[in-house]
Design an enzyme around this catalytic site. Structure first.
Site, PDB file in Angstrom:
ATOM      1  N   HIS A  77       0.767  -1.260  -0.010  1.00  0.00           N
ATOM      2  CA  HIS A  77       0.015   0.173   0.081  1.00  0.00           C
ATOM      3  C   HIS A  77       0.985   1.181   0.102  1.00  0.00           C
ATOM      4  O   HIS A  77       0.419   2.316  -0.039  1.00  0.00           O
ATOM      5  CB  HIS A  77      -0.990   0.032   1.298  1.00  0.00           C
ATOM      6  CG  HIS A  77      -2.060  -0.849   1.213  1.00  0.00           C
ATOM      7  ND1 HIS A  77      -2.753  -0.996   0.180  1.00  0.00           N
ATOM      8  CD2 HIS A  77      -2.297  -1.956   2.162  1.00  0.00           C
ATOM      9  CE1 HIS A  77      -3.453  -2.456   0.474  1.00  0.00           C
ATOM     10  NE2 HIS A  77      -3.301  -2.797   1.787  1.00  0.00           N
ATOM     11  N   ASP A  96      -2.695 -10.510  -2.560  1.00  0.00           N
ATOM     12  CA  ASP A  96      -3.311 -10.048  -1.335  1.00  0.00           C
ATOM     13  C   ASP A  96      -4.770  -9.950  -1.432  1.00  0.00           C
ATOM     14  O   ASP A  96      -5.224  -9.228  -2.468  1.00  0.00           O
ATOM     15  CB  ASP A  96      -2.601  -8.658  -0.871  1.00  0.00           C
ATOM     16  CG  ASP A  96      -3.004  -8.451   0.584  1.00  0.00           C
ATOM     17  OD1 ASP A  96      -2.132  -8.761   1.584  1.00  0.00           O
ATOM     18  OD2 ASP A  96      -3.787  -7.569   0.905  1.00  0.00           O
ATOM     19  N   ASP A 124      -4.203 -12.841   3.289  1.00  0.00           N
ATOM     20  CA  ASP A 124      -5.488 -12.730   3.761  1.00  0.00           C
ATOM     21  C   ASP A 124      -6.691 -13.012   2.936  1.00  0.00           C
ATOM     22  O   ASP A 124      -7.909 -12.609   3.503  1.00  0.00           O
ATOM     23  CB  ASP A 124      -5.432 -11.136   4.355  1.00  0.00           C
ATOM     24  CG  ASP A 124      -5.039 -10.122   3.276  1.00  0.00           C
ATOM     25  OD1 ASP A 124      -4.655 -10.663   2.007  1.00  0.00           O
ATOM     26  OD2 ASP A 124      -4.932  -8.864   3.563  1.00  0.00           O
TER      27      ASP A 124
END
Length: 345
Positions: free
Chosen positions: A162, A198, A287
């Site tokens: 990010h 992700d 995740d």
């Protein structure tokens, strides 16, 4: 498989964050990497300390003023008031549309807002040392792959995908996948593909490479209409300028099953194969696991073995970089399943 780890990651240990308006213990905690390291050792891996200084590459993927701020941020915070060592700083104002971002304010909290995309990336006393060591680990992994290794795993935290050219966000400060990608380019790879698996879109990685034709970025992630980071990751973002056609976003709805997720992976792999890359960097967020506390896909632990196998079938020298995954106890098992699937293939 060769594995680099981050021996300083535990220094980044903020006590709390804000989640859905509530102050809660940080999901992104030292326990995440600790569990992965334990599983790697049980699998038979030796963990290598970083042996490459990432500083030159950092300056190619992040702005100079952002790096300078990040390196000195904790000391600046301590200098503001007695007792700040036990207080976590959070931004409270951001330079959104019509506000200026071309200069730094004299106010620390304003500078923190200037370099943050959210208030979900808390600083701690050891943050800079941890993120720099993580970047060194990513550069070290890239050097091994450039030197002929088939695949290297970079086990580090905090994650990085990010973090953009001049901002932190989503627990991320330095973009480790971008560091590995640029390091591979510097060491002879003409083209590099980056695959982000992700649950959350790798907005920082996309932003760094969006205008470049030498890096292909593909991301499979929760639909940003409902999932963080919300403001990037849509299917119509395909690259600009020299990077036109070099960006592939595959947003999927919450609740996506493993079967549908693997269909998206096949689409991404097909595009990567067509790009003609010399090397692959995988932002290995785990995740997508069905038990993750802040994500909403339905992959079981057993699904991570075929994921690794499909990545190996791309037949590219590969750097895998740990990103998200917040079911800490299962994170190590799931990471080893990916690596084992890759090795078995």
């Amino acid at each position: 498989m060769l594995v680099y780890h981050n021996p300083l990651h535990q220094g980044h240990a903020p006590a709390h964050e804000f989640f859905r308006g509530e102050r809660v213990p940080c999901f992104e905690s030292p326990a995440r990497a600790d569990h992965v390291e334990a599983s790697l050792r049980a699998w038979g891996c030796s963990l290598l300390a970083p042996d490459v200084d990432s500083t030159p590459v950092l300056r190619q993927v992040h702005s100079e003023r952002y790096l300078k701020f990040l390196e000195g941020a904790w000391q600046q915070w301590l200098a503001l008031a007695p007792g700040n060592a036990s207080v976590q700083p959070f931004p409270s104002v951001w330079p959104v549309r019509t506000l200026r971002s071309d200069f730094e304010s004299d106010n620390f909290i304003a500078r923190l807002g200037l370099y943050s995309m959210d208030n979900g990336t808390p600083l701690a006393s050891g943050t800079w040392a941890a993120v720099k060591a993580g970047a060194d680990a990513a550069a070290s992994a890239a050097a091994r792959v450039a030197g002929g290794a088939r695949a290297v795993f970079c086990c580090t935290r905090p994650p990085g995908h990010h973090a953009g050219p001049d901002f932190m966000g989503g627990y991320c400060f330095i973009n480790n996948a971008a560091v590995a990608t640029q390091a591979l380019r510097n060491q002879g790879a003409s083209r590099v593909a980056v695959l982000d698996v992700d649950y959350h879109h790798g907005n920082g990685t996309q932003s760094i490479f969006y205008h470049r034709g030498d890096v292909f970025f593909a991301s499979i992630h929760g639909d940003p209409r409902t999932e963080y980071p919300f403001f990037l990751g849509h299917a119509d973002e395909t690259g600009e300028g020299e990077g036109s056609g070099c960006n592939l976003n595959l947003p999927l709805p919450a609740g996506t099953t493993a079967a549908v997720w693997f269909e998206a992976l096949e689409r991404a792999c097909t595009r990567i194969a067509g790009f003609g890359a010399d090397a692959l960097v995988v932002s290995l967020g785990l995740d997508t696991y069905e038990g993750d506390p802040i994500s909403r896909f339905a992959l079981a632990s057993a699904d991570f073995c075929p994921m690794g196998a499909r990545l190996a079938q791309l037949n590219l020298p590969t750097v895998l970089v740990l990103e998200g995954g917040y079911a800490a106890a299962e994170l190590g098992i799931n990471a080893v399943h990916v690596l084992d699937g890759f090795e078995q293939a």
